[in-house]
Write a protein that holds these residues in place. Structure first.
Motif, PDB file in Angstrom:
ATOM      1  N   ALA A  82     -33.056 -29.850  44.337  1.00 22.91           N
ATOM      2  CA  ALA A  82     -33.608 -31.192  44.184  1.00 22.91           C
ATOM      3  C   ALA A  82     -32.757 -32.222  44.920  1.00 22.91           C
ATOM      4  CB  ALA A  82     -33.709 -31.543  42.698  1.00 22.91           C
ATOM      5  N   GLY A  83     -31.452 -31.959  45.029  1.00 25.65           N
ATOM      6  CA  GLY A  83     -30.598 -32.860  45.786  1.00 25.65           C
ATOM      7  C   GLY A  83     -30.857 -32.794  47.273  1.00 25.65           C
ATOM      8  N   VAL A  84     -31.241 -31.627  47.764  1.00 30.34           N
ATOM      9  CA  VAL A  84     -31.522 -31.448  49.193  1.00 30.34           C
ATOM     10  C   VAL A  84     -32.946 -31.879  49.534  1.00 30.34           C
ATOM     11  CG1 VAL A  84     -31.803 -29.693  50.998  1.00 30.34           C
ATOM     12  CG2 VAL A  84     -29.844 -29.602  49.457  1.00 30.34           C
ATOM     13  N   ARG A  85     -33.874 -31.505  48.669  1.00 29.50           N
ATOM     14  CA  ARG A  85     -35.284 -31.842  48.877  1.00 29.50           C
ATOM     15  C   ARG A  85     -35.798 -32.557  47.629  1.00 29.50           C
ATOM     16  NH1 ARG A  85     -39.544 -27.170  50.041  1.00 29.50           N
ATOM     17  NH2 ARG A  85     -38.291 -26.958  51.938  1.00 29.50           N
ATOM     18  N   PRO A  86     -35.741 -33.880  47.595  1.00 27.95           N
ATOM     19  CA  PRO A  86     -36.197 -34.622  46.410  1.00 27.95           C
ATOM     20  C   PRO A  86     -37.622 -34.226  46.028  1.00 27.95           C
ATOM     21  CG  PRO A  86     -35.072 -36.088  47.928  1.00 27.95           C
ATOM     22  CD  PRO A  86     -35.221 -34.772  48.642  1.00 27.95           C
ATOM     23  N   GLY A  87     -37.808 -34.028  44.742  1.00 29.78           N
ATOM     24  CA  GLY A  87     -39.121 -33.628  44.262  1.00 29.78           C
ATOM     25  C   GLY A  87     -39.276 -32.140  44.086  1.00 29.78           C
ATOM     26  N   PHE A  88     -38.286 -31.350  44.529  1.00 28.14           N
ATOM     27  CA  PHE A  88     -38.384 -29.898  44.352  1.00 28.14           C
ATOM     28  C   PHE A  88     -38.307 -29.575  42.861  1.00 28.14           C
ATOM     29  CE2 PHE A  88     -36.784 -25.633  43.809  1.00 28.14           C
ATOM     30  CZ  PHE A  88     -37.467 -24.911  44.784  1.00 28.14           C
ATOM     31  N   VAL A  89     -39.250 -28.754  42.395  1.00 28.80           N
ATOM     32  CA  VAL A  89     -39.270 -28.350  40.986  1.00 28.80           C
ATOM     33  C   VAL A  89     -39.579 -26.860  40.905  1.00 28.80           C
ATOM     34  CG1 VAL A  89     -39.968 -30.610  40.087  1.00 28.80           C
ATOM     35  CG2 VAL A  89     -41.710 -28.944  40.762  1.00 28.80           C
TER      36      VAL A  89
ATOM     37  N   LEU B 216     -25.448 -22.581  48.882  1.00 30.20           N
ATOM     38  CA  LEU B 216     -25.730 -22.425  50.309  1.00 30.20           C
ATOM     39  C   LEU B 216     -27.212 -22.178  50.552  1.00 30.20           C
ATOM     40  CD1 LEU B 216     -22.677 -20.196  51.323  1.00 30.20           C
ATOM     41  CD2 LEU B 216     -23.039 -22.603  51.934  1.00 30.20           C
ATOM     42  N   ALA B 217     -27.834 -21.372  49.677  1.00 28.26           N
ATOM     43  CA  ALA B 217     -29.269 -21.106  49.818  1.00 28.26           C
ATOM     44  C   ALA B 217     -30.077 -22.373  49.589  1.00 28.26           C
ATOM     45  CB  ALA B 217     -29.697 -20.011  48.841  1.00 28.26           C
ATOM     46  N   ALA B 218     -29.695 -23.150  48.567  1.00 25.77           N
ATOM     47  CA  ALA B 218     -30.413 -24.402  48.296  1.00 25.77           C
ATOM     48  C   ALA B 218     -30.310 -25.355  49.482  1.00 25.77           C
ATOM     49  CB  ALA B 218     -29.856 -25.052  47.039  1.00 25.77           C
ATOM     50  N   ALA B 219     -29.181 -25.343  50.174  1.00 25.71           N
ATOM     51  CA  ALA B 219     -29.017 -26.225  51.338  1.00 25.71           C
ATOM     52  C   ALA B 219     -30.005 -25.892  52.447  1.00 25.71           C
ATOM     53  CB  ALA B 219     -27.581 -26.129  51.861  1.00 25.71           C
ATOM     54  N   LYS B 220     -30.459 -24.629  52.506  1.00 28.56           N
ATOM     55  CA  LYS B 220     -31.423 -24.237  53.549  1.00 28.56           C
ATOM     56  C   LYS B 220     -32.795 -24.862  53.328  1.00 28.56           C
ATOM     57  CE  LYS B 220     -30.509 -22.053  56.461  1.00 28.56           C
ATOM     58  NZ  LYS B 220     -29.843 -22.385  57.734  1.00 28.56           N
ATOM     59  N   LEU B 221     -33.015 -25.441  52.141  1.00 25.25           N
ATOM     60  CA  LEU B 221     -34.302 -26.095  51.893  1.00 25.25           C
ATOM     61  C   LEU B 221     -34.507 -27.328  52.754  1.00 25.25           C
ATOM     62  CD1 LEU B 221     -34.465 -25.701  48.021  1.00 25.25           C
ATOM     63  CD2 LEU B 221     -36.016 -24.673  49.673  1.00 25.25           C
ATOM     64  N   ARG B 222     -33.470 -27.749  53.452  1.00 22.17           N
ATOM     65  CA  ARG B 222     -33.655 -28.824  54.423  1.00 22.17           C
ATOM     66  C   ARG B 222     -34.653 -28.427  55.502  1.00 22.17           C
ATOM     67  NH1 ARG B 222     -27.761 -28.521  54.708  1.00 22.17           N
ATOM     68  NH2 ARG B 222     -26.831 -29.979  53.224  1.00 22.17           N
TER      69      ARG B 222
END
Length: 863
Positions: free
Chosen positions: A242-249, A274-280
């Motif tokens: 959610a920090g990388v992609r606002p609205g991710f749920v 690191l995986a969550a950062a790839k959501l950019r």
């Protein structure tokens, strides 16, 4: 003049005058300097918290509440606590969270020292002293100068001599001996100091308390959204996402991918971040599909992080570089064991280590360095790598060259094949539970070895592997493995498999398949098996060949195969043959004729100790008692089946036996007992993660509500089955919905709504035929009889009840609802008219009765 003197004194001492004066003033307040007028260790008066001396935390703390509580407790009772765990587990963050809650932090007496940048042991004390700031020397109350301490350790000791304090030494693993020496020295000199160390291995000094930090918990089985959201690993990933992609749920669209990411990355916090950062740049699904190449994928760490924490590869390389050569050799070999390994397994696969390096000792060293985890489940310890570490070690095995890697793969496959072939025969004996436990524990390794030989095109070992594993897959209900690897083996050219093996594997695949084969092809296969002696390939063919033969409609062929199985010398195979005969007779509506076979099957399986076989036979015995209205005997049989299936742990058998027991209690009028069984089944399903069983038992709950007279609750239960739970049921969705329609029809009949019930009849009947279950087909006839009565056609209702007898082979005397229906029909028609109408249906040839049922429901009649 005072300021001038203070400046000269500070210059001589080499300190910041204002900072030094503040420290002296505080020391006087605490009574720590001579002549202060109070004991050296007197409590200082309350004051506002001092400025933090800990690194700034920029993200929320997620998922370590239990570990935080444990670490805080250890800091209260131990002067040295070492937080031990693999790289990326979050040791640093947890240590910061723990010491920030310690009372010493409120007094400004907590210091954090990162040792990651310290390259040699001789720099350690200087690094610690540097991190302590300006506390290196102090001025006594009488103005006399204290000489600067001669050594770095003396200066550190002097700086920390402030009363109760906490020193955090972070990342000790590459300097572990030097860190241990410094820690011991400080604790010896400073009785009010506590040290919290973080390391990938223990400091191993007297008085050390260890707090082991593993990965975050990950969801098991096929979790529902709420269950997955409660997992610490999922919560951390979603928080960072959610920090990388606002609205991710976390919702139905992301659930599967997020759970897969958390599992594949072992719940390792740094890897998840690191995986969550790839959501950019990617979706969660794209990330999950690329984790086979995780070291290339996960390279988006913080630019301000230490270099070894910016990529997943760097995290693992840091640990790998700390190993000696024997440790690396063993770690490379361990990478072949996705399911972990015992010492015996590793010794079987490992070539000779250098002199004086025993596998167990080297393995212990890998455990100490947090590259291998130890599991204790009763007997011998089992050693397992995190998946990320295993992937890195596997790459190192490949880099060792094909000669080394090839020999390792050969030994691994040979060990796994030998293990499977040793325990497979025990699956049909009194040693069954022990054999199942071995297969359960080793399954990932066995499948990895099987996949290896299949991919290499090695037909003979692949066939041996599948022969040694398919019965276990069948008991466990692992249909995917069953079908996948049978197909793989059968793809080998004819020349690569002996004729008997090829024919036998085709029989096994037919029995595992969901759709029937053309009778002519089945007859040809059975004759081929007889010609090449395929019946000796595996004991299961004593069960399956007769069943296949009868399924062709060729009674003579079926009787021939049945005689062959009954004549076998093996007791299990004879018991299986009796079970096959009972099954065939029941399908043909000859329930009474199968009585002897039912008893012989049960006796034979009891003799050899096979719980799976006993459970199957008990279902048949209990069904017979139930149809006769002998509820006490039926309940006893199903209770025993429940106990046996629970021991075996086979999900399909567990929910069938639980469901039948609950149904039998209801049929006998014991609704309270049925509810207890249903609740027990629900608990068992939740505890074991059996989602399918948890859904299936809802049918029993709906039936209980119906029989209790609570039609609204019964309808709500079916509504839940048809929406939230239908995808969990053991049947394909269309067939599952047909089954739900049959249950709804019974509800509408109970509500006195014939039009609504009539509308549901086609699906109820077609679903019963699609499931090819004689009990369900007979039940559909009984529902039709009930409907006919509501439509004011009592004679037709009686005739349809007669049809149910000929379809099943025995009228259901044990169902109280049916008994009430019969009593009402007799009251409406009189005994003579009822008997004539019932006889009209019961006198039909069986196929005519089946055809009549399909006609009544508006379905096309099978040719």
């Amino acid at each position: 003049m005072y300021e001038e003197k203070r400046g000269r004194l500070a210059e001589e001492l080499g300190v910041d005058p204002s900072a030094e004066l503040r420290e002296i003033h505080l020391a006087l307040l605490r009574g720590e300097l001579a002549g202060a007028g109070s004991p050296a260790e007197a409590e200082e008066p309350p004051r506002h918290p001092a400025p933090s001396r800990l690194p700034v935390r920029l993200t929320s703390f997620v998922g370590r509440d239990g570990e935080l509580e444990r670490l805080s407790e250890l800091l209260e009772v131990s002067r040295l606590v070492t937080l031990v765990g693999p790289g990326g587990a979050g040791k640093t963050r947890l240590s910061l969270e723990a010491v920030s809650r310690h009372r010493a932090y409120e007094r400004g007496r907590v210091w954090f020292v990162s040792l990651a940048g310290v390259s040699t042991p001789d720099q350690l004390a200087d690094a610690v002293h540097g991190a302590l700031g300006s506390l290196g020397s102090r001025e006594p109350g009488d103005g006399a100068r204290i000489p600067r301490a001669a050594s770095p350790v003396d200066r550190v000791t002097e700086a920390l001599d402030v009363g109760e304090a906490v020193l955090v030494l972070d990342n000790c693993e590459h300097l572990v001996e030097a860190a241990a020496e410094l820690t011991y020295e400080l604790l010896d000199r400073l009785p009010h100091l506590r040290i919290l160390a973080t390391s990938r291995e223990a400091l191993a000094i007297t008085g050390e308390a260890l707090c082991h930090l593993g990965p975050l918990d990950v969801p098991t089985g096929t979790p529902e959204l709420a269950d997955a959201a409660g997992s610490a690993a999922v919560r951390l990933f979603v928080d960072r996402a959610a920090g990388v992609r606002p609205g991710f749920v976390l919702d139905a669209s992301t659930l599967g991918a997020v759970v897969e990411i958390c599992r594949r990355l072992d719940g390792l916090p740094l890897a998840l971040e690191l995986a969550a950062a790839k959501l950019r740049s990617m979706s969660a699904d794209q990330i999950s599909r690329r984790l086979d190449d995780r070291f290339r994928l996960l390279t988006s760490g913080s630019r301000t992080a230490l270099p070894r924490q910016r990529t997943l590869l760097a995290v693992v390389e840091w640990s790998w570089d700390l190993l000696d050569e024997p440790e690396r050799d063993l770690a490379r070999l361990m990478s072949m064991f996705p399911g972990g390994a015992t010492v015996a397994a590793l010794e079987a696969v490992c070539e000779v280590l250098p002199a004086d390096d025993d596998v167990l000792y080297v393995l212990g060293s890998l455990v100490e360095k947090s590259l291998v985890a130890t599991e204790y489940e009763g007997g011998e310890p089992r050693y397992r790598m995190l998946e990320t570490v295993r992937a890195y070690a596997a790459s190192k095995l490949a880099e060792a060259g094909e000669e080394v890697a090839g020999r390792a793969r050969e030994r691994f496959a040979a060990y796994c094949l030998g293990l499977a072939e040793e325990y497979e025969p025990l699956l049909r004996t009194g040693e069954q539970l022990r054999a199942m436990a071995v297969f359960d524990t080793e399954h990932d390794n066995l499948v990895a070895a099987l996949r290896q030989v299949v991919d290499a095109g090695e037909a003979a070992p692949a066939a041996r592997f599948v022969r040694a594993m398919f019965w276990y897959w069948g008991i466990r209900g692992m249909a995917t493995q069953f079908e996948t690897y049978l197909a793989d083996v059968l793809r080998f050219a004819d020349a690569e498999l002996p004729d008997d093996q090829r024919a036998a594997f085709r029989v096994v695949r037919l029995m595992a398949g969901s759709s029937p084969a053309e009778p002519g092809l089945v007859r040809s296969l059975i004759e081929e098996c007889a010609a090449v002696g395929a019946g000796e390939f595996h004991p299961s063919l004593a069960l399956w060949l007769p069943m296949l033969a009868f399924s062709t409609g060729d009674t003579a062929l079926g009787e021939r195969e049945l005689r062959r199985s009954l004549d076998r010398p093996d007791a299990w195979e004879r018991a299986a043959a009796h079970a096959a005969r009972d099954f065939v007779l029941a399908r043909r509506g000859e329930q009474l004729a199968g009585a002897d076979s039912r008893r012989e099957a049960l006796r034979g399986f009891e003799e050899v100790g096979d719980r799976w076989g006993m459970g199957m036979a008990l279902f048949s015995v209990g069904r017979d008692h139930s149809l006769r209205g002998e509820h006490t005997e039926a309940v006893a049989a199903f209770e025993r089946a429940v106990a046996i299936s629970s021991e075996l742990g086979a999900e399909d058998d567990m929910f069938v036996s639980r469901g039948r027991l609950a149904a039998e209690r209801m049929r006998g009028g014991d609704l309270a007992g049925a509810l207890r069984d249903i609740r027990a089944a629900q608990r068992q399903a939740r505890e074991r993660g059996y989602r399918r069983m948890e859904a299936e038992i809802e049918f029993s709950l709906a039936e209980l509500h119906l029989r209790s007279g609570d039609l609204a609750a019964a309808d709500l239960t079916l509504d839940r089955l048809g929406t939230a739970l239908v995808h969990r049921l053991s049947l394909p969705e269309d067939m599952a919905r047909d089954r739900i329609a049959g249950a709804r029809m019974a509800h509408r009949l109970a509500a006195g709504e014939p039009a609504e019930a009539r509308a549901l009849l086609p699906r109820a009947v077609s679903g019963a035929f699609a499931r090819d279950d004689i009990a369900d087909i007979a039940r559909a006839a009984e529902l039709l009889a009930w409907l006919r009565l509501l439509e004011d056609e009592p004679e037709e209702a009686a005739a349809v009840l007669g049809m149910s007898q000929v379809i099943r082979g025995l009228f259901d005397e044990g169902d109280g609802q049916l008994r009430s229906l019969v009593a009402e029909l007799r009251g409406r028609l009189g005994e003579a008219r009822y008997a004539r109408a019932y006889g009209r249906g019961a006198g039909l040839p069986r196929q005519d009765a089946l055809n009549r049922l399909t006609e009544e429901s508006g379905q096309p009649v099978a040719s």
